[in-house]
Design a protein around this motif. Structure first.
Motif, PDB file in Angstrom:
ATOM      1  N   PRO A 204      -8.157   0.441  -9.783  1.00 19.20           N
ATOM      2  CA  PRO A 204      -9.398   0.687  -8.859  1.00 19.20           C
ATOM      3  C   PRO A 204      -9.317  -0.349  -8.086  1.00 19.20           C
ATOM      4  O   PRO A 204      -9.881  -0.601  -7.291  1.00 19.20           O
TER       5      PRO A 204
ATOM      6  N   LEU B 141      -4.007   1.757   2.049  1.00 18.15           N
ATOM      7  CA  LEU B 141      -4.224   2.672   1.701  1.00 18.15           C
ATOM      8  C   LEU B 141      -4.198   4.207   1.772  1.00 18.15           C
ATOM      9  O   LEU B 141      -3.542   5.616   1.763  1.00 18.15           O
ATOM     10  N   VAL B 142      -5.433   3.668   2.377  1.00 23.93           N
ATOM     11  CA  VAL B 142      -6.072   5.499   2.493  1.00 23.93           C
ATOM     12  C   VAL B 142      -4.823   5.913   4.535  1.00 23.93           C
ATOM     13  O   VAL B 142      -4.549   7.180   4.697  1.00 23.93           O
TER      14      VAL B 142
ATOM     15  N   GLY C 275       0.770  -1.235  -0.061  1.00 21.12           N
ATOM     16  CA  GLY C 275      -0.285  -0.539  -0.088  1.00 21.12           C
ATOM     17  C   GLY C 275       0.884   1.574  -0.142  1.00 21.12           C
ATOM     18  O   GLY C 275       0.364   2.340  -0.691  1.00 21.12           O
TER      19      GLY C 275
ATOM     20  N   GLN D  85       0.768   1.394  -4.230  1.00 18.23           N
ATOM     21  CA  GLN D  85      -0.630   1.984  -4.334  1.00 18.23           C
ATOM     22  C   GLN D  85      -0.050   3.336  -3.534  1.00 18.23           C
ATOM     23  O   GLN D  85      -0.384   3.975  -4.665  1.00 18.23           O
TER      24      GLN D  85
ATOM     25  N   PHE E 169      -6.746  -0.678  -5.670  1.00 23.86           N
ATOM     26  CA  PHE E 169      -6.964   0.107  -4.712  1.00 23.86           C
ATOM     27  C   PHE E 169      -8.339   0.008  -3.446  1.00 23.86           C
ATOM     28  O   PHE E 169      -8.329   0.211  -2.027  1.00 23.86           O
ATOM     29  N   MET E 170      -9.184  -0.244  -3.620  1.00 25.59           N
ATOM     30  CA  MET E 170     -10.054  -0.889  -3.365  1.00 25.59           C
ATOM     31  C   MET E 170     -10.412  -2.023  -2.311  1.00 25.59           C
ATOM     32  O   MET E 170     -10.973  -1.845  -0.886  1.00 25.59           O
TER      33      MET E 170
ATOM     34  N   ASN F 186      -7.723  -2.490  -0.857  1.00 27.16           N
ATOM     35  CA  ASN F 186      -6.905  -2.220  -0.016  1.00 27.16           C
ATOM     36  C   ASN F 186      -7.072  -0.999   0.631  1.00 27.16           C
ATOM     37  O   ASN F 186      -5.633  -0.628   1.832  1.00 27.16           O
ATOM     38  N   LYS F 187      -8.093  -0.487   0.562  1.00 20.09           N
ATOM     39  CA  LYS F 187      -8.517   1.066   1.251  1.00 20.09           C
ATOM     40  C   LYS F 187      -8.080   0.851   2.153  1.00 20.09           C
ATOM     41  O   LYS F 187      -7.130   2.421   2.196  1.00 20.09           O
ATOM     42  N   ASP F 188      -8.105   0.492   3.339  1.00 23.33           N
ATOM     43  CA  ASP F 188      -8.285   0.167   4.779  1.00 23.33           C
ATOM     44  C   ASP F 188      -6.169   0.914   4.957  1.00 23.33           C
ATOM     45  O   ASP F 188      -5.575   1.922   5.704  1.00 23.33           O
TER      46      ASP F 188
END
Length: 283
Positions: free
Chosen positions: A228, A238-239, A182, A186, A231-232, A234-236
């Motif tokens: 996308p 990545l954000v 991430g 990412q 990203f979605m 692994n969003k936790d």
């Protein structure tokens, strides 16, 4: 050994070429939706044979390498499961692991072992024509075993990718994989996308660029269908990395606006220190 590569694009093709060079006795087959790609790969002796119908290949495969998008991978495992050979080993190239493993493992029969992997190599362009065995040479390879995996199959995958000339091979947890990827992959793509999309179209920037801008935007020639998903999934992680990056950006922005040279120098000295550590450069 019968090897089946699922998806004969950039990465799948690179595996086929690396196997041809380093394991010439292996029988390499491919499954792809594009019949022309399969025929071209066969004519160029990259694979022994290929098919659009998995039932022609999967029942005899000792090793299966999935080189497809993660959501498609899950569906394919569901389709392939009744046809998997006793004792077959499966692996993948996917850039997100935790959620993928949670979706895939319940679909597997007891006699098949999916050892999840991630080659840290590739190119921005898509398609078999851009595949190359050289991208694997000395590249990092990550293996993310689960309690379901047999130790001998983990060792098999290690030896297999070492034979394909990968360099450092790391065995790490799926969650740590997602956390570090991430950040290193990412987030780097998030920054590059944001940078190039912040450009003023009217400026005709390409007439005035140097190495810095070209280096930072190299990865923006991006697969808009794949990323996308990554990203979605692994969003936790990545954000969190985006938020930490924003803190550093805000800090530098504030220092520039307030003429705070000391803070800017400190940040640059720290970045230089980290760069040298990253590249093993001695002072």
């Amino acid at each position: 050994m019968n090897i089946a590569i699922i998806g004969l694009g950039n990465i799948g093709g690179s595996f086929a070429l690396a196997i041809k060079e380093n394991i010439p006795d292996a029988n390499t087959y491919a499954i792809d939706i594009d019949a022309e790609v399969l025929e071209r790969a066969k004519e160029q002796h990259i694979i022994k044979d290929g098919s659009r119908d998995f039932k022609d290949i999967i029942p005899n495969a000792d090793l299966i390498i999935f080189a497809v998008y993660p959501k498609l991978l899950v569906q394919l495992v569901k389709d392939y499961a009744p046809y998997l050979k006793e004792g077959c080993i499966i692996t993948d190239v996917t850039g997100v692991k935790t959620s993928l493993i949670g979706d895939v493992e319940p679909l597997l029969p007891e006699h098949a072992d999916f050892v999840f992997g991630h080659p840290m190599a590739g190119r921005e362009n898509r398609g078999l024509e851009f595949s190359s065995r050289e991208v694997f040479i000395d590249a990092n390879y990550l293996i993310t075993p689960t309690p379901r995996n047999k130790e001998e199959n983990i060792e098999f995958l290690k030896n297999f990718v070492k034979t394909l000339e990968f360099g450092s091979i790391s065995v790490i947890s799926p969650d740590f994989h997602d956390e570090v990827i991430g950040f290193t992959s990412q987030l780097a793509h998030v920054i590059a996308i944001s940078l190039i999309n912040s450009d003023d179209d009217a400026r005709n920037t390409k007439k005035y660029t140097g190495d810095s801008y070209r280096d930072l935007t190299r990865i923006t020639n991006i697969n808009e269908k794949l990323w996308p998903e990554l990203f979605m999934m692994n969003k936790d992680h990545l954000v969190k990395h985006i938020d930490n990056f924003q803190i550093q950006l805000d800090k530098l922005n504030a220092a520039i606006q307030s003429d705070d040279v000391e803070t800017m120098e400190e940040m640059m000295l720290e970045s230089t220190k980290r760069y040298k550590d990253l590249h093993d450069i001695e002072d």
